[in-house]
Design a protein around this motif. Structure first.
Motif, PDB file in Angstrom:
ATOM      1  N   ASP A   1       0.801  -1.221   0.000  1.00 12.27           N
ATOM      2  CA  ASP A   1       0.000   0.000   0.000  1.00 12.27           C
ATOM      3  C   ASP A   1       0.836   1.274   0.000  1.00 12.27           C
ATOM      4  O   ASP A   1       0.286   2.372   0.026  1.00 12.27           O
ATOM      5  CB  ASP A   1      -0.932   0.003   1.221  1.00 12.27           C
ATOM      6  CG  ASP A   1      -1.957  -1.122   1.140  1.00 12.27           C
ATOM      7  OD1 ASP A   1      -2.516  -1.326   0.046  1.00 12.27           O
ATOM      8  OD2 ASP A   1      -2.183  -1.802   2.156  1.00 12.27           O
ATOM      9  N   GLN A   2       2.146   1.163  -0.069  1.00  7.62           N
ATOM     10  CA  GLN A   2       3.018   2.329   0.002  1.00  7.62           C
ATOM     11  C   GLN A   2       3.494   2.839  -1.355  1.00  7.62           C
ATOM     12  O   GLN A   2       4.271   3.784  -1.409  1.00  7.62           O
ATOM     13  CB  GLN A   2       4.226   2.039   0.900  1.00  7.62           C
ATOM     14  CG  GLN A   2       3.849   1.774   2.338  1.00  7.62           C
ATOM     15  CD  GLN A   2       3.116   2.942   2.964  1.00  7.62           C
ATOM     16  OE1 GLN A   2       3.563   4.073   2.884  1.00  7.62           O
ATOM     17  NE2 GLN A   2       1.983   2.663   3.571  1.00  7.62           N
ATOM     18  N   GLY A   3       3.058   2.229  -2.422  1.00  8.07           N
ATOM     19  CA  GLY A   3       3.465   2.711  -3.738  1.00  8.07           C
ATOM     20  C   GLY A   3       2.478   2.260  -4.806  1.00  8.07           C
ATOM     21  O   GLY A   3       1.990   1.137  -4.773  1.00  8.07           O
ATOM     22  N   PRO A   4       2.160   3.131  -5.765  1.00  8.63           N
ATOM     23  CA  PRO A   4       1.161   2.787  -6.774  1.00  8.63           C
ATOM     24  C   PRO A   4       1.543   1.591  -7.638  1.00  8.63           C
ATOM     25  O   PRO A   4       0.678   0.789  -8.004  1.00  8.63           O
ATOM     26  CB  PRO A   4       1.020   4.059  -7.607  1.00  8.63           C
ATOM     27  CG  PRO A   4       2.193   4.903  -7.273  1.00  8.63           C
ATOM     28  CD  PRO A   4       2.690   4.474  -5.932  1.00  8.63           C
ATOM     29  N   GLU A   5       2.809   1.432  -7.965  1.00  8.56           N
ATOM     30  CA  GLU A   5       3.209   0.305  -8.812  1.00  8.56           C
ATOM     31  C   GLU A   5       3.105  -1.008  -8.058  1.00  8.56           C
ATOM     32  O   GLU A   5       2.608  -2.001  -8.594  1.00  8.56           O
ATOM     33  CB  GLU A   5       4.628   0.516  -9.349  1.00  8.56           C
ATOM     34  CG  GLU A   5       5.050  -0.512 -10.368  1.00  8.56           C
ATOM     35  CD  GLU A   5       4.244  -0.482 -11.673  1.00  8.56           C
ATOM     36  OE1 GLU A   5       4.418  -1.416 -12.466  1.00  8.56           O
ATOM     37  OE2 GLU A   5       3.451   0.443 -11.904  1.00  8.56           O
ATOM     38  N   LEU A   6       3.574  -1.040  -6.817  1.00 13.59           N
ATOM     39  CA  LEU A   6       3.409  -2.248  -5.998  1.00 13.59           C
ATOM     40  C   LEU A   6       1.937  -2.578  -5.819  1.00 13.59           C
ATOM     41  O   LEU A   6       1.530  -3.737  -5.913  1.00 13.59           O
ATOM     42  CB  LEU A   6       4.056  -2.072  -4.622  1.00 13.59           C
ATOM     43  CG  LEU A   6       5.534  -2.334  -4.498  1.00 13.59           C
ATOM     44  CD1 LEU A   6       6.000  -2.070  -3.074  1.00 13.59           C
ATOM     45  CD2 LEU A   6       5.889  -3.745  -4.902  1.00 13.59           C
ATOM     46  N   PHE A   7       1.123  -1.569  -5.543  1.00 13.49           N
ATOM     47  CA  PHE A   7      -0.307  -1.777  -5.361  1.00 13.49           C
ATOM     48  C   PHE A   7      -0.926  -2.364  -6.627  1.00 13.49           C
ATOM     49  O   PHE A   7      -1.694  -3.326  -6.570  1.00 13.49           O
ATOM     50  CB  PHE A   7      -0.992  -0.458  -4.990  1.00 13.49           C
ATOM     51  CG  PHE A   7      -2.453  -0.618  -4.669  1.00 13.49           C
ATOM     52  CD1 PHE A   7      -2.851  -0.970  -3.389  1.00 13.49           C
ATOM     53  CD2 PHE A   7      -3.418  -0.431  -5.642  1.00 13.49           C
ATOM     54  CE1 PHE A   7      -4.200  -1.134  -3.085  1.00 13.49           C
ATOM     55  CE2 PHE A   7      -4.763  -0.593  -5.357  1.00 13.49           C
ATOM     56  CZ  PHE A   7      -5.153  -0.943  -4.079  1.00 13.49           C
ATOM     57  N   ARG A   8      -0.592  -1.800  -7.775  1.00  8.49           N
ATOM     58  CA  ARG A   8      -1.142  -2.280  -9.049  1.00  8.49           C
ATOM     59  C   ARG A   8      -0.768  -3.734  -9.316  1.00  8.49           C
ATOM     60  O   ARG A   8      -1.589  -4.541  -9.731  1.00  8.49           O
ATOM     61  CB  ARG A   8      -0.639  -1.395 -10.202  1.00  8.49           C
ATOM     62  CG  ARG A   8      -1.233  -1.765 -11.567  1.00  8.49           C
ATOM     63  CD  ARG A   8      -0.652  -0.915 -12.676  1.00  8.49           C
ATOM     64  NE  ARG A   8       0.728  -1.208 -12.975  1.00  8.49           N
ATOM     65  CZ  ARG A   8       1.152  -2.265 -13.673  1.00  8.49           C
ATOM     66  NH1 ARG A   8       0.292  -3.138 -14.142  1.00  8.49           N
ATOM     67  NH2 ARG A   8       2.438  -2.446 -13.907  1.00  8.49           N
TER      68      ARG A   8
END
Length: 85
Positions: A38-45
């Motif tokens: 939840d700390q970065g948009p790419e990881l989340f995606r």
């Protein structure tokens, strides 16, 4: 000569499944990084529906439900999807 291992445990803070799975990278006995999905948009995606995930370099070593012995059992197998070969 030792080579660095690029092992990353992708987790979601406060999720019991993730907390239990963190025993897997510890059991490997090598240093690893820890990233909150939840700390970065790419990881989340990439991983929001796949946590916990254990990454090795650019590939997924293990994802979703796993325990500390699962990644050790991989041996020469390719990356697995939630324990399936």
């Amino acid at each position: 000569m030792l080579f660095p291992v690029n092992l990353v445990f992708v987790t979601r803070e406060g999720r019991g499944l993730c907390q239990g799975a963190e025993g897997a990278p510890r059991a490997l006995g090598v240093p690893y990084g820890r990233r909150d999905v939840d700390q970065g948009p790419e990881l989340f995606r990439l991983y929001t529906l796949r946590v916990p995930a254990l990454l090795l370099g650019e590939g997924v070593l293990w994802e979703r439900a796993f325990g500390e012995k699962d990644p050790l059992a991989l041996g020469g197998r390719q990356a697995s999807r939630g324990g399936e070969a």
